[in-house]
Design a protein around this motif. Structure first.
Motif, short mmCIF file in Angstrom:
data_model
loop_
_atom_site.label_atom_id
_atom_site.label_comp_id
_atom_site.label_asym_id
_atom_site.label_seq_id
_atom_site.Cartn_x
_atom_site.Cartn_y
_atom_site.Cartn_z
N GLU A 19 0.82 -1.21 0.00
CA GLU A 19 0.00 0.00 0.00
C GLU A 19 0.86 1.27 0.00
N LEU A 20 1.95 1.24 -0.74
CA LEU A 20 2.79 2.43 -0.85
C LEU A 20 2.20 3.36 -1.90
N VAL A 21 1.04 3.91 -1.55
CA VAL A 21 0.31 4.86 -2.38
C VAL A 21 -0.10 6.03 -1.50
N ASP A 22 -0.37 7.17 -2.14
CA ASP A 22 -0.83 8.33 -1.39
C ASP A 22 -2.35 8.31 -1.26
N GLN A 23 -2.91 9.37 -0.69
CA GLN A 23 -4.35 9.41 -0.44
C GLN A 23 -5.16 9.41 -1.72
N CYS A 24 -4.53 9.77 -2.83
CA CYS A 24 -5.24 9.79 -4.11
C CYS A 24 -5.04 8.50 -4.90
N GLY A 25 -4.33 7.53 -4.34
CA GLY A 25 -4.12 6.27 -5.02
C GLY A 25 -2.94 6.26 -5.96
N ASN A 26 -2.10 7.29 -5.93
CA ASN A 26 -0.90 7.34 -6.77
C ASN A 26 0.29 6.78 -6.00
N PHE A 27 1.23 6.18 -6.77
CA PHE A 27 2.36 5.53 -6.10
C PHE A 27 3.23 6.54 -5.36
N LEU A 28 3.82 6.07 -4.27
CA LEU A 28 4.81 6.84 -3.53
C LEU A 28 6.20 6.39 -3.96
N PRO A 29 7.11 7.30 -4.27
CA PRO A 29 8.48 6.91 -4.60
C PRO A 29 9.23 6.46 -3.34
N HIS A 30 10.39 5.92 -3.54
CA HIS A 30 11.19 5.45 -2.41
C HIS A 30 11.63 6.62 -1.54
N LEU A 31 11.73 6.36 -0.24
CA LEU A 31 12.26 7.36 0.69
C LEU A 31 13.76 7.54 0.54
N LEU A 32 14.44 6.55 -0.06
CA LEU A 32 15.90 6.49 -0.07
C LEU A 32 16.39 6.36 -1.50
N PRO A 33 17.66 6.67 -1.77
CA PRO A 33 18.17 6.66 -3.15
C PRO A 33 18.37 5.24 -3.68
N VAL A 34 17.67 4.92 -4.76
CA VAL A 34 17.71 3.59 -5.38
C VAL A 34 18.71 3.60 -6.53
N ASP A 35 19.69 2.71 -6.47
CA ASP A 35 20.70 2.62 -7.52
C ASP A 35 20.19 1.70 -8.63
N PRO A 36 19.88 2.24 -9.81
CA PRO A 36 19.31 1.39 -10.87
C PRO A 36 20.35 0.63 -11.67
N THR A 37 21.65 0.75 -11.31
CA THR A 37 22.68 0.03 -12.06
C THR A 37 22.95 -1.36 -11.51
N LEU A 38 22.31 -1.72 -10.38
CA LEU A 38 22.49 -3.06 -9.83
C LEU A 38 21.63 -4.06 -10.58
N HIS A 39 21.88 -5.34 -10.32
CA HIS A 39 20.95 -6.37 -10.78
C HIS A 39 19.77 -6.35 -9.80
N TRP A 40 18.64 -5.79 -10.23
CA TRP A 40 17.56 -5.53 -9.29
C TRP A 40 16.21 -5.81 -9.93
N ALA A 41 15.13 -5.58 -9.18
CA ALA A 41 13.77 -5.86 -9.65
C ALA A 41 13.46 -5.15 -10.96
N ASN A 42 13.84 -3.89 -11.09
CA ASN A 42 13.87 -3.19 -12.36
C ASN A 42 12.52 -3.13 -13.07
N PRO A 43 11.46 -2.61 -12.42
CA PRO A 43 10.15 -2.52 -13.08
C PRO A 43 10.16 -1.75 -14.40
N PRO A 44 11.00 -0.70 -14.59
CA PRO A 44 10.92 0.03 -15.85
C PRO A 44 11.22 -0.81 -17.08
N GLN A 45 11.93 -1.91 -16.91
CA GLN A 45 12.27 -2.73 -18.07
C GLN A 45 11.09 -3.54 -18.59
N GLY A 46 10.00 -3.60 -17.83
CA GLY A 46 8.85 -4.36 -18.30
C GLY A 46 9.14 -5.83 -18.46
#
Length: 685
Positions: free
Chosen positions: A127-154
């Motif tokens: 439930e990491l969404v705001d009161q309007c149902g939009n996603f909340l970004p991470h509180l901390l800096p996410v390094d996208p160069t790691l081998h990670w979940a990587n949702p943007p890649q689809g």
């Protein structure tokens, strides 16, 4: 990581070890020395309320609906700003789940009280969404160069040009932090007998059911839909967007487990943001009722009570869970976590794609404040009687050494660890200098006897280092060298609990003889970068697991480092008992966690590692496990310059993982999939 040539004298922290304090370690803009200590009472987490008791396929199941939300919490003392965190809690209110009840989300979270042989089913909701149902970004800096979940890649390799979800992407220029929706998947750390669909597999993550997920994003991990089908067939449950439903059989020994996020390449950040809690399994043939008083043969009396559902307000507890974590803060109360690789070792490049270094990932992180159960440096009022502490090292990378030496007259006994009760009580005061080493994710079940402690205020201290373990430098005595205060008051009424020296703990049935021994490697890969002055600096690029096998020509033991994406190399047969030999070729200790099993620590032995030839040589005699490592464990300290041997029985078929629980290491390749039994039809590649 550790400095080359660091001591491998593993217990140099014992009294007389010649330790030396480090300078205050860096952190955010809040100076930890300005944070008032011992002004906040210790919060004792309540029991997680059940949503229902359901019947399914002829058995009763305790059913929970638990979500992760973002909220503000008073972690620092009153008068200082509140902190925005994430935490688990029972569902109530919100845009998508409309039941009304008190909002009990907290970091760390409420305790799930489970009973032996009674299943627990949990609907885990992101439930990491705001009161309007939009996603909340991470509180901390996410390094996208790691081998990670990587949702943007689809799910299509053509999306964004470089590959699918759960991948290490490619870039044409050094990227900034990822700011999209946050994936989660919950793992109950210590659960045994759980199916792989319910283990929180690191590639089975899911995004929140937000209204504004960007087009082309993968909303679930590679294994999510496969496990969704398994769960539907096994439990008649339906997973919907933003959630998964897991079931835990609870057929293991009574034990102190805990739950936390386990998303690929994001665990360090997701857990640091707050989501974690205790999962206490009680009862059965190795539960509290099986502990006897050796003087009478009757049931022993352990300190209690512990929190239970529907407890009256202001009930006093004598069985107390202690989640000990380190954090750093900014002056506005926000959590601090580094947003540049330069924080840990000064390396400012070359960053990916121009060089080997990830721009944000740090090899370890050590916070400059200590918090217990979600508050910095709290106090606990105790009477002059015995208490039971269920301690968890919930730090990202910090090894703790619980030090009771500033509590005069105290006597401390270890009676359990991750796998439940030990073979026999261990008097840490008499045999271990009133101290106990705990690596990240390890738990300890302690009887702490305050009977002879003078009335007054005393401090439980930390004698561990402000850096990688082992080290001769101890924590800053003004900050991270203090854990919490105990305020000792006179006893009210008699203490009917059994003195720990008379506790006869439930018997432990040893595992059968192994049918296979596997050689496994712990490896660090380093490169040379540059600091801000342009001077060369060597530092780690990633940390890996691997295999060790004899060279067929020379017989030398040769290690091969392996990344997360390589095919499974550990594949025990269903029901097999194996010994895993963990050859630590690095200069740091690593807490190794194997999912799905509790294992015996067999022994340790010195090794000589040669990075030039990638070979190891075993030398000297074997060393038995420490007295508090008897029985069964799920996390073991693999010490530098040694091979650590553990024995486990692999009974539940499926796809699981094993990894280092220094979560910065886990998030950068020091985790491997392993499979029990054959490949499953239709499983992802």
């Amino acid at each position: 990581m550790g400095v080359a040539g660091a001591s491998v004298a593993l217990y140099a922290y014992l009294p007389g070890g010649g330790t030396q304090a480090l300078a205050q370690i860096p952190g955010g803009t809040l100076d930890p020395t300005t944070v008032p200590k011992f002004v906040t009472p210790l919060l004792i987490p309540p029991a997680m309320p059940r949503a229902d008791v359901i019947c399914s396929r002829g058995e009763q199941i305790d059913y929970y609906e638990i979500s992760v939300r973002q909220f503000q919490e008073q972690i620092l003392p009153a008068g200082l700003p509140a902190t925005t965190v994430w935490g688990y809690g029972p569902v109530g209110g919100g845009k998508k789940h409309g039941r009304k009840q008190a909002d009990l989300h907290h970091a760390p979270s409420l305790t799930i009280e489970a009973r032996y042989d009674r299943p627990v089913r949990v609907k885990w909701i992101n439930e990491l969404v705001d009161q309007c149902g939009n996603f909340l970004p991470h509180l901390l800096p996410v390094d996208p160069t790691l081998h990670w979940a990587n949702p943007p890649q689809g799910t299509d390799p053509a999306v964004n040009g470089s590959g699918p979800r759960d991948s290490r992407p490619e870039f044409t220029s050094t990227p900034g932090p990822y700011t999209g929706p946050v994936p989660l998947v919950t793992h109950v750390h210590g659960a045994v007998g759980v199916g792989d669909e319910s283990d929180g597999y690191t590639e089975a993550w899911y995004l929140p059911d937000a209204d504004d997920i960007p087009a082309g994003f993968a909303t679930v991990g590679t294994w999510y839909n496969f496990f969704k089908g398994k769960a539907a067939a096994k439990f008649d449950v339906t997973w919907r967007p933003g959630l998964a439903i897991f079931q835990y059989p609870n057929t293991d020994r009574a034990s102190t487990n805990w739950y936390h996020d386990h998303t690929l390449g994001l665990t360090r950040l997701n857990v640091y943001a707050g989501p974690a809690g205790f999962y206490l399994l009680r009862g059965g043939p190795a539960g509290d009722d099986a502990v006897r008083d050796s003087r009478t043969g009757r049931r022993a009396v352990l300190p209690g009570p512990a929190p239970q559902e529907n407890d009256p307000p202001n009930r006093r507890y004598r069985e107390i869970p202690l989640a000990i974590q380190d954090r750093s803060f900014n002056a506005d109360g926000s959590l601090f976590y580094p947003d540049s690789r330069a924080f840990s070792d000064g390396i400012v490049g070359p960053y990916i794609p121009d060089g080997p270094f990830s721009p944000i990932w740090n090899p370890e992180f050590f916070g400059n404040t200590i918090m217990v159960n979600g508050n910095t440096w709290p106090f606990l009022e105790v009477e002059q009687r015995r208490y039971r502490f269920r301690a968890l090292n919930g730090c990202d990378a910090r090894f703790l050494i619980l030090d009771f030496n500033q509590i005069p007259g105290v006597e401390v006994w270890a009676i359990g660890n991750e796998g439940g009760f030990l073979a026999a009580p261990v008097n840490l005061t008499a045999t271990n200098g009133n101290q106990l080493l705990m690596s990240p994710a390890e738990r300890a079940d302690l009887i702490v006897d305050f009977t002879n402690v003078p009335v007054g205020n005393h401090v439980l201290r930390n004698a561990g280092p402000d850096g990688p373990f082992p080290s001769a430098a101890v924590a800053d005595p003004a900050t991270t060298g203090q854990i919490m205060q105990v305020q000792v008051v006179p006893r009210v009424g008699p203490d009917h609990t059994t003195p720990p020296e008379f506790l006869q703990l439930p018997g432990i049935t040893p595992l059968p003889a192994e049918t296979l021994t596997r050689g496994l490697a712990l490896v660090e890969q380093a490169a040379t970068g540059f600091d801000a002055s342009g001077d060369p600096v060597e530092g780690p690029v990633e940390v890996l697991l691997g295999t060790v096998a004899p060279d067929p020509n020379t017989g030398a033991l040769v290690w091969t480092a392996r990344g997360w994406a390589e095919p499974v190399t550990e594949n025990p047969a269903t029901g097999a008992t194996e010994v895993w030999e963990l050859y630590n070729t690095t200069v740091d200790a690593h807490p190794i966690h194997i999912h799905e099993v509790k294992f015996e620590v067999v022994n340790r032995q010195d090794i000589i590692a040669d990075p030039a030839t990638q070979t190891v040589q075993v030398v000297g005699s074997t060393q038995p496990p420490r007295s508090w490592e008897t029985g069964f464990k799920d996390t073991v300290v693999a010490l530098p310059g040694q091979v650590t041997r553990v024995k486990a029985r692999f009974s539940t078929p499926g796809q699981f993982v094993w990894h280092c629980h220094i979560v910065e290491h886990e998030d950068n390749e020091m985790m491997r999939p392993y499979r029990i039994g054959p490949r499953q039809p239709g499983q992802p590649e």
